[in-house]
Motif scaffolding. Structure first.
Motif, PDB file in Angstrom:
ATOM      1  N   ILE A   8       0.895  -1.158   0.000  1.00 50.10           N
ATOM      2  CA  ILE A   8       0.000   0.000   0.000  1.00 50.10           C
ATOM      3  C   ILE A   8       0.934   1.210   0.000  1.00 50.10           C
ATOM      4  CG2 ILE A   8      -1.904   1.215   1.123  1.00 50.10           C
ATOM      5  CD1 ILE A   8      -2.683  -1.426   2.467  1.00 50.10           C
ATOM      6  N   LYS A   9       0.866   1.982  -1.084  1.00 53.95           N
ATOM      7  CA  LYS A   9       1.859   3.033  -1.343  1.00 53.95           C
ATOM      8  C   LYS A   9       1.575   4.312  -0.533  1.00 53.95           C
ATOM      9  CE  LYS A   9       3.015   1.406  -5.985  1.00 53.95           C
ATOM     10  NZ  LYS A   9       3.318   1.823  -7.382  1.00 53.95           N
ATOM     11  N   PRO A  10       2.558   5.231  -0.501  1.00 57.44           N
ATOM     12  CA  PRO A  10       2.421   6.423   0.356  1.00 57.44           C
ATOM     13  C   PRO A  10       1.150   7.235   0.118  1.00 57.44           C
ATOM     14  CG  PRO A  10       4.679   6.259  -0.426  1.00 57.44           C
ATOM     15  CD  PRO A  10       3.905   5.185  -1.139  1.00 57.44           C
ATOM     16  N   PHE A  48      14.503  -2.501  -4.591  1.00 62.31           N
ATOM     17  CA  PHE A  48      13.226  -3.172  -4.840  1.00 62.31           C
ATOM     18  C   PHE A  48      12.806  -3.019  -6.302  1.00 62.31           C
ATOM     19  CE2 PHE A  48       8.585  -3.051  -5.088  1.00 62.31           C
ATOM     20  CZ  PHE A  48       8.313  -4.329  -4.639  1.00 62.31           C
ATOM     21  N   TYR A  49      12.958  -1.811  -6.844  1.00 63.62           N
ATOM     22  CA  TYR A  49      12.521  -1.532  -8.226  1.00 63.62           C
ATOM     23  C   TYR A  49      13.685  -1.627  -9.219  1.00 63.62           C
ATOM     24  CZ  TYR A  49       7.753   0.071  -7.049  1.00 63.62           C
ATOM     25  OH  TYR A  49       6.431   0.148  -6.665  1.00 63.62           O
ATOM     26  N   HIS A  50      14.716  -2.434  -8.911  1.00 62.38           N
ATOM     27  CA  HIS A  50      15.919  -2.459  -9.764  1.00 62.38           C
ATOM     28  C   HIS A  50      15.600  -2.812 -11.220  1.00 62.38           C
ATOM     29  CE1 HIS A  50      15.616  -6.779  -8.971  1.00 62.38           C
ATOM     30  NE2 HIS A  50      16.347  -6.948 -10.051  1.00 62.38           N
ATOM     31  N   ASP A  60      11.916   9.348 -10.159  1.00 65.97           N
ATOM     32  CA  ASP A  60      10.690   9.873  -9.531  1.00 65.97           C
ATOM     33  C   ASP A  60       9.983   8.790  -8.722  1.00 65.97           C
ATOM     34  OD1 ASP A  60      11.079  12.353 -10.561  1.00 65.97           O
ATOM     35  OD2 ASP A  60       9.622  12.152 -12.185  1.00 65.97           O
ATOM     36  N   LEU A  61       9.893   7.585  -9.287  1.00 67.60           N
ATOM     37  CA  LEU A  61       9.199   6.486  -8.604  1.00 67.60           C
ATOM     38  C   LEU A  61       9.873   6.154  -7.273  1.00 67.60           C
ATOM     39  CD1 LEU A  61       7.296   3.968  -8.444  1.00 67.60           C
ATOM     40  CD2 LEU A  61       9.003   2.746  -9.815  1.00 67.60           C
ATOM     41  N   THR A  62      11.193   6.003  -7.297  1.00 71.77           N
ATOM     42  CA  THR A  62      11.878   5.599  -6.066  1.00 71.77           C
ATOM     43  C   THR A  62      11.836   6.724  -5.024  1.00 71.77           C
ATOM     44  OG1 THR A  62      13.980   6.177  -7.135  1.00 71.77           O
ATOM     45  CG2 THR A  62      13.356   3.846  -7.124  1.00 71.77           C
ATOM     46  N   ILE A 101      -9.091  -1.437  -7.042  1.00 74.55           N
ATOM     47  CA  ILE A 101      -8.525  -0.511  -6.050  1.00 74.55           C
ATOM     48  C   ILE A 101      -7.985   0.741  -6.737  1.00 74.55           C
ATOM     49  CG2 ILE A 101      -6.600  -0.236  -4.411  1.00 74.55           C
ATOM     50  CD1 ILE A 101      -7.018  -3.237  -3.687  1.00 74.55           C
ATOM     51  N   ARG A 102      -7.274   0.542  -7.848  1.00 75.37           N
ATOM     52  CA  ARG A 102      -6.687   1.712  -8.519  1.00 75.37           C
ATOM     53  C   ARG A 102      -7.757   2.604  -9.135  1.00 75.37           C
ATOM     54  NH1 ARG A 102      -1.600  -1.711 -10.865  1.00 75.37           N
ATOM     55  NH2 ARG A 102      -0.031  -1.085  -9.333  1.00 75.37           N
ATOM     56  N   LYS A 103      -8.813   2.012  -9.683  1.00 80.04           N
ATOM     57  CA  LYS A 103      -9.902   2.826 -10.242  1.00 80.04           C
ATOM     58  C   LYS A 103     -10.502   3.714  -9.146  1.00 80.04           C
ATOM     59  CE  LYS A 103     -13.124   3.997 -13.209  1.00 80.04           C
ATOM     60  NZ  LYS A 103     -12.823   4.657 -14.482  1.00 80.04           N
ATOM     61  N   ASN A 108      -2.810   8.910  -9.843  1.00 72.32           N
ATOM     62  CA  ASN A 108      -2.267   8.936 -11.214  1.00 72.32           C
ATOM     63  C   ASN A 108      -1.331   7.738 -11.374  1.00 72.32           C
ATOM     64  OD1 ASN A 108       0.250   9.683 -10.057  1.00 72.32           O
ATOM     65  ND2 ASN A 108      -0.349  11.848 -10.125  1.00 72.32           N
ATOM     66  N   LEU A 109      -0.626   7.696 -12.507  1.00 71.96           N
ATOM     67  CA  LEU A 109       0.242   6.546 -12.813  1.00 71.96           C
ATOM     68  C   LEU A 109       1.303   6.315 -11.747  1.00 71.96           C
ATOM     69  CD1 LEU A 109       1.143   4.373 -14.853  1.00 71.96           C
ATOM     70  CD2 LEU A 109       2.228   6.185 -16.190  1.00 71.96           C
ATOM     71  N   GLU A 110       1.861   7.380 -11.209  1.00 75.10           N
ATOM     72  CA  GLU A 110       2.879   7.221 -10.160  1.00 75.10           C
ATOM     73  C   GLU A 110       2.231   6.945  -8.803  1.00 75.10           C
ATOM     74  OE1 GLU A 110       6.689   9.644  -9.579  1.00 75.10           O
ATOM     75  OE2 GLU A 110       5.280  10.564  -8.194  1.00 75.10           O
ATOM     76  N   LYS A 111       1.288   7.761  -8.431  1.00 79.06           N
ATOM     77  CA  LYS A 111       0.608   7.604  -7.134  1.00 79.06           C
ATOM     78  C   LYS A 111      -0.576   6.658  -7.341  1.00 79.06           C
ATOM     79  CE  LYS A 111       1.855  12.183  -5.330  1.00 79.06           C
ATOM     80  NZ  LYS A 111       2.790  12.595  -6.374  1.00 79.06           N
ATOM     81  N   ASN A 112      -0.243   5.393  -7.638  1.00 81.69           N
ATOM     82  CA  ASN A 112      -1.311   4.450  -8.003  1.00 81.69           C
ATOM     83  C   ASN A 112      -1.688   3.513  -6.855  1.00 81.69           C
ATOM     84  OD1 ASN A 112       0.933   2.855  -8.160  1.00 81.69           O
ATOM     85  ND2 ASN A 112       0.519   2.035 -10.194  1.00 81.69           N
ATOM     86  N   SER A 113      -1.416   3.937  -5.648  1.00 85.87           N
ATOM     87  CA  SER A 113      -1.976   3.379  -4.404  1.00 85.87           C
ATOM     88  C   SER A 113      -1.488   2.003  -3.974  1.00 85.87           C
ATOM     89  CB  SER A 113      -3.517   3.361  -4.432  1.00 85.87           C
ATOM     90  OG  SER A 113      -4.011   4.677  -4.526  1.00 85.87           O
ATOM     91  N   VAL A 114      -1.259   1.098  -4.923  1.00 88.52           N
ATOM     92  CA  VAL A 114      -0.864  -0.262  -4.545  1.00 88.52           C
ATOM     93  C   VAL A 114       0.138  -0.834  -5.556  1.00 88.52           C
ATOM     94  CG1 VAL A 114      -2.831  -1.059  -3.147  1.00 88.52           C
ATOM     95  CG2 VAL A 114      -3.007  -1.062  -5.640  1.00 88.52           C
ATOM     96  N   HIS A 115       0.880  -1.818  -5.085  1.00 90.72           N
ATOM     97  CA  HIS A 115       1.800  -2.575  -5.947  1.00 90.72           C
ATOM     98  C   HIS A 115       1.508  -4.055  -5.762  1.00 90.72           C
ATOM     99  CE1 HIS A 115       5.508  -4.143  -7.705  1.00 90.72           C
ATOM    100  NE2 HIS A 115       5.526  -4.962  -6.667  1.00 90.72           N
ATOM    101  N   GLY A 116       1.765  -4.830  -6.794  1.00 90.19           N
ATOM    102  CA  GLY A 116       1.673  -6.289  -6.678  1.00 90.19           C
ATOM    103  C   GLY A 116       2.663  -6.968  -7.599  1.00 90.19           C
TER     104      GLY A 116
HETATM  105  P1  CMP Z   1       4.125  -0.662  -9.750  1.00 91.86           P
HETATM  106  O1  CMP Z   1       3.146  -1.761  -9.959  1.00 91.86           O
HETATM  107  O2  CMP Z   1       4.575  -0.403  -8.360  1.00 91.86           O
HETATM  108  O3  CMP Z   1       5.423  -0.943 -10.657  1.00 91.86           O
HETATM  109  C1  CMP Z   1       6.278   0.106 -11.093  1.00 91.86           C
HETATM  110  C2  CMP Z   1       5.683   1.453 -10.869  1.00 91.86           C
HETATM  111  O4  CMP Z   1       6.230   2.499 -11.638  1.00 91.86           O
HETATM  112  C3  CMP Z   1       4.216   1.430 -11.272  1.00 91.86           C
HETATM  113  O5  CMP Z   1       3.475   0.669 -10.343  1.00 91.86           O
HETATM  114  C4  CMP Z   1       3.892   2.913 -11.332  1.00 91.86           C
HETATM  115  O6  CMP Z   1       3.515   3.423 -10.076  1.00 91.86           O
HETATM  116  C5  CMP Z   1       5.244   3.552 -11.688  1.00 91.86           C
HETATM  117  N1  CMP Z   1       5.263   4.184 -12.998  1.00 91.86           N
HETATM  118  C6  CMP Z   1       5.473   5.483 -13.220  1.00 91.86           C
HETATM  119  N2  CMP Z   1       5.464   5.740 -14.528  1.00 91.86           N
HETATM  120  C7  CMP Z   1       5.244   4.573 -15.163  1.00 91.86           C
HETATM  121  C8  CMP Z   1       5.116   4.209 -16.546  1.00 91.86           C
HETATM  122  N3  CMP Z   1       5.222   5.092 -17.518  1.00 91.86           N
HETATM  123  N4  CMP Z   1       4.870   2.908 -16.822  1.00 91.86           N
HETATM  124  C9  CMP Z   1       4.771   1.983 -15.814  1.00 91.86           C
HETATM  125  N5  CMP Z   1       4.889   2.280 -14.489  1.00 91.86           N
HETATM  126  C10 CMP Z   1       5.108   3.576 -14.172  1.00 91.86           C
END
Ligand code: CMP
Length: 138
Positions: A8-10, A48-50, A60-62, A101-103, A108-116
């Motif tokens: 559950i993201k920030p 984690f996001y390597h 920006d993501l990290t 959940i994301r809907k 937005n794409l970066e602040k997309n609330s959850v990861h899996g």
């Molecule tokens: P997540 O499932 O955590 O995996 C990588 C994350 O990068 C993704 O969710 C998004 O929050 C973020 N992200 C930002 N920009 C993009 C993009 N253009 N394509 C894919 N993921 C992105």
């Protein structure tokens, strides 16, 4: 039963959506077999996001993932990896299906609330990145 890793993201933690997301998770049949709330360090987020390190959004993501507390979880369910991705919805909330959940919660794409996790190998890496076996109780 299959384990997957979830965050559950920030943005969601900051808006006090943790309980709502956990409730949806359990009501879809997942067991939360490990959970902790932490603030990630930048090196932790980068490790984690390597797999995304060459992508233009990596910095920006990290940095974003370190802007506030996150909730890290191991979830268990039949077909857990696919089922959690379906419950999350598309990465870009503008493309996410109704009822995901994301809907409902993502900004937005970066602040997309959850990861899996997206595959069994990724789930194994991501679970072991944050949890010791002794912290997981099925
Ligand atoms: P997540 O499932 O955590 O995996 C990588 C994350 O990068 C993704 O969710 C998004 O929050 C973020 N992200 C930002 N920009 C993009 C993009 N253009 N394509 C894919 N993921 C992105």
């Amino acid at each position: 039963m299959e384990k997957t890793f979830a965050i559950i993201k920030p943005d969601a933690v900051e808006r006090n959506l943790t309980g709502k997301i956990l409730s949806r998770t359990e009501s879809k049949g997942f067991r939360i077999v490990a959970m902790k709330r932490v603030c990630l360090t930048l090196p932790e987020a980068e490790g984690f996001y390597h797999v995304h390190k060459e992508r233009p959004f990596f910095k920006d993501l990290t940095q974003y993932m370190c802007t506030g507390p996150v909730v890290l979880m191991v979830l268990e369910r039949e077909n857990g990896i696919k089922a959690w991705r379906e419950l999350m919805g598309a990465t870009n909330p503008a493309e996410a299906d109704e009822g995901t959940i994301r809907k409902d919660f993502a900004v937005n794409l970066e602040k997309n609330s959850v990861h899996g996790s997206d595959a069994p190998e990724t789930a194994a890496f991501e679970i072991s990145y944050f949890f010791n076996p002794a912290e997981i109780s099925s």
